[in-house]
Design a protein around this motif. Sequence first.
Motif, PDB file in Angstrom:
ATOM      1  N   PHE A 161      96.972  58.966  13.576  1.00  0.00           N
ATOM      2  CA  PHE A 161      96.320  57.177  14.609  1.00  0.00           C
ATOM      3  C   PHE A 161      96.652  56.325  13.718  1.00  0.00           C
ATOM      4  N   GLY A 162      97.588  57.344  12.693  1.00  0.00           N
ATOM      5  CA  GLY A 162      98.144  56.314  11.367  1.00  0.00           C
ATOM      6  C   GLY A 162      96.622  56.612  10.439  1.00  0.00           C
ATOM      7  N   ASP A 163      95.902  57.137  10.436  1.00  0.00           N
ATOM      8  CA  ASP A 163      95.415  56.584   8.759  1.00  0.00           C
ATOM      9  C   ASP A 163      94.973  57.269   7.685  1.00  0.00           C
ATOM     10  N   ALA A 164      95.438  56.565   6.822  1.00  0.00           N
ATOM     11  CA  ALA A 164      95.611  58.016   5.586  1.00  0.00           C
ATOM     12  C   ALA A 164      94.553  57.189   4.528  1.00  0.00           C
ATOM     13  N   THR A 165      93.759  56.974   4.886  1.00  0.00           N
ATOM     14  CA  THR A 165      92.254  56.872   4.295  1.00  0.00           C
ATOM     15  C   THR A 165      91.381  57.747   4.351  1.00  0.00           C
ATOM     16  N   GLY A 166      91.223  58.428   5.462  1.00  0.00           N
ATOM     17  CA  GLY A 166      90.014  59.432   6.003  1.00  0.00           C
ATOM     18  C   GLY A 166      89.296  59.509   6.706  1.00  0.00           C
ATOM     19  N   TYR A 167      88.720  57.967   6.293  1.00  0.00           N
ATOM     20  CA  TYR A 167      87.610  56.587   7.029  1.00  0.00           C
ATOM     21  C   TYR A 167      87.122  57.303   7.860  1.00  0.00           C
ATOM     22  N   ALA A 168      88.110  57.755   9.311  1.00  0.00           N
ATOM     23  CA  ALA A 168      88.243  57.578  10.512  1.00  0.00           C
ATOM     24  C   ALA A 168      88.767  58.810  11.477  1.00  0.00           C
ATOM     25  N   ASN A 169      88.077  59.521   9.855  1.00  0.00           N
ATOM     26  CA  ASN A 169      87.573  60.872  10.680  1.00  0.00           C
ATOM     27  C   ASN A 169      86.736  60.860  11.773  1.00  0.00           C
ATOM     28  N   GLU A 172     107.828  57.923  14.030  1.00  0.00           N
ATOM     29  CA  GLU A 172     106.949  57.373  14.082  1.00  0.00           C
ATOM     30  C   GLU A 172     106.128  58.346  14.344  1.00  0.00           C
ATOM     31  N   LEU A 173     104.792  58.315  14.480  1.00  0.00           N
ATOM     32  CA  LEU A 173     103.494  59.208  15.236  1.00  0.00           C
ATOM     33  C   LEU A 173     103.401  58.986  16.565  1.00  0.00           C
ATOM     34  N   PHE A 217     101.969  55.066  15.827  1.00  0.00           N
ATOM     35  CA  PHE A 217     101.541  54.698  14.603  1.00  0.00           C
ATOM     36  C   PHE A 217     102.647  54.751  13.665  1.00  0.00           C
ATOM     37  N   GLN A 218     102.372  54.001  12.927  1.00  0.00           N
ATOM     38  CA  GLN A 218     102.451  54.420  11.458  1.00  0.00           C
ATOM     39  C   GLN A 218     101.253  55.199  10.049  1.00  0.00           C
ATOM     40  N   ALA A 219     101.524  55.057   9.036  1.00  0.00           N
ATOM     41  CA  ALA A 219     100.812  55.354   8.107  1.00  0.00           C
ATOM     42  C   ALA A 219     100.050  53.781   7.958  1.00  0.00           C
TER      43      ALA A 219
END
Length: 341
Positions: free
Chosen positions: A260-268, A327-328, A332-334
């Motif tokens: 879904f685009g999360d590139a931080t990892g915080y939305a695990n 795109e995902l 979605f994009q990163a």
Amino acid sequence: MRWNQLLIAALAVPSNALVRFHCSQLVTQRLDPLVNPGQTPSSHVHQIVGGDSFNATMDPAKDVPGEATCTSCHSFSNYWTAVLYFRHQNGSYKRVPQLGNNQFRTANGGLTIYYMQDAIYQPNQTSKVTAFQPGFRMFIGDVAARTLEQAGKFRQLTYTCLDTFVTRSPELIAFPERKCAEGIMTSLRFPTCWDGKNLDSPDHASHMSYPETGTFESSGPCPATHPVRTAQVMYEVVWDTKPFHDLWPADGRNPFVWSFGDATGYANHADYVFGWKGDALQKILDVPCHFATNCSEYGVKMQSIDKMNACTQKAVVKEDIDGWLQELPGGFQASYGPTSA
Ligand SMILES: *[C@@H]1O[C@H](CO)[C@@H](O)[C@H](O)[C@H]1NC(C)=O
Ligand SMILES: *[C@@H]1O[C@H](CO)[C@@H](O)[C@H](O)[C@H]1NC(C)=O
Ligand SMILES: *[C@@H]1O[C@H](CO)[C@@H](O)[C@H](O)[C@H]1NC(C)=O
Ligand SMILES: *[C@@H]1O[C@H](CO)[C@@H](O)[C@H](O)[C@H]1NC(C)=O
């Protein structure tokens, strides 16, 4: 952040009841009967395991074990998470394959499930935890989280950089920022206190709570609002990031993004739909059934990995999720969060 707690979880050696079994991939597609019921496709791609009665709509009154003809696990429950994509410097995405976990190397992807009792960390105590009931489901995590603070609402949704296949620490809250020799493992632990009334809630999370003080591992008491102690459900998912080591971006930044685009990892985040037959789970929780090694001594039928691999579903959402994508799936994009340049 609660690093002590993570350390405790990572270092403790189980010495009592602990159920751990693997589930092969049932299907990978955009369906989510919990958060987007009835939507085909749902918002983002998931990897799903469990009984083959999984569907876009799963009415809580549905007889999950009764409608399933097979399972890629050992119960007919469904367990799912988002999937990882690799983002190439040229802007294209490619799905990251999954691996069978340690001791389940020949499994077709999927994830490993634990049902844990806190007593495993205090061998001199006995623990009584209550199994979930038919119709029960839950969700943990926040799809919109992009900062450490937002992720801090949750405990123990982590990443482990697998330097070896059995590495289990340190556990990180964000994506590792380096190449991980054997891949990345995500560990997702659900809260362990139930309100005792609701099988679900509008946000699919507030009928569950973390202990009032301390942690599940330290036998922390449940709050009065959520008095019923449940087993701790944990997923481990192993992502095979090795094929992308040669394509690592020049700036060295983590190239993996959630579907879904999360590139931080915080939305695990993770989803759970209960589907054990009758009181089978309670029976297991009441005896010192340990890993997959001696549960059969207690009458728990464990499937072979071949049987788990044989239970699959055809994707009903027809779209390319595995090619090099612009795109995902779902559009979605990163997204790197507010602190990112
Ligand atoms: C999923 O639901 C649809 C619509 O109700 C039904 O036609 C289909 O057979 C179901 N699939 C499974 C695997 O239960
Ligand atoms: C990006 O690189 C991959 C791997 O070489 C390639 O398959 C893909 O077509 C490229 N995408 C673009 C937009 O150039
Ligand atoms: C169990 O062991 C822990 C750590 O050794 C100790 O603090 C605790 O008092 C013991 N509990 C009981 C019930 O004996
Ligand atoms: C199963 O393993 C656990 C942990 O080692 C042990 O406590 C239990 O007694 C074992 N059960 C049987 C029937 O061997």
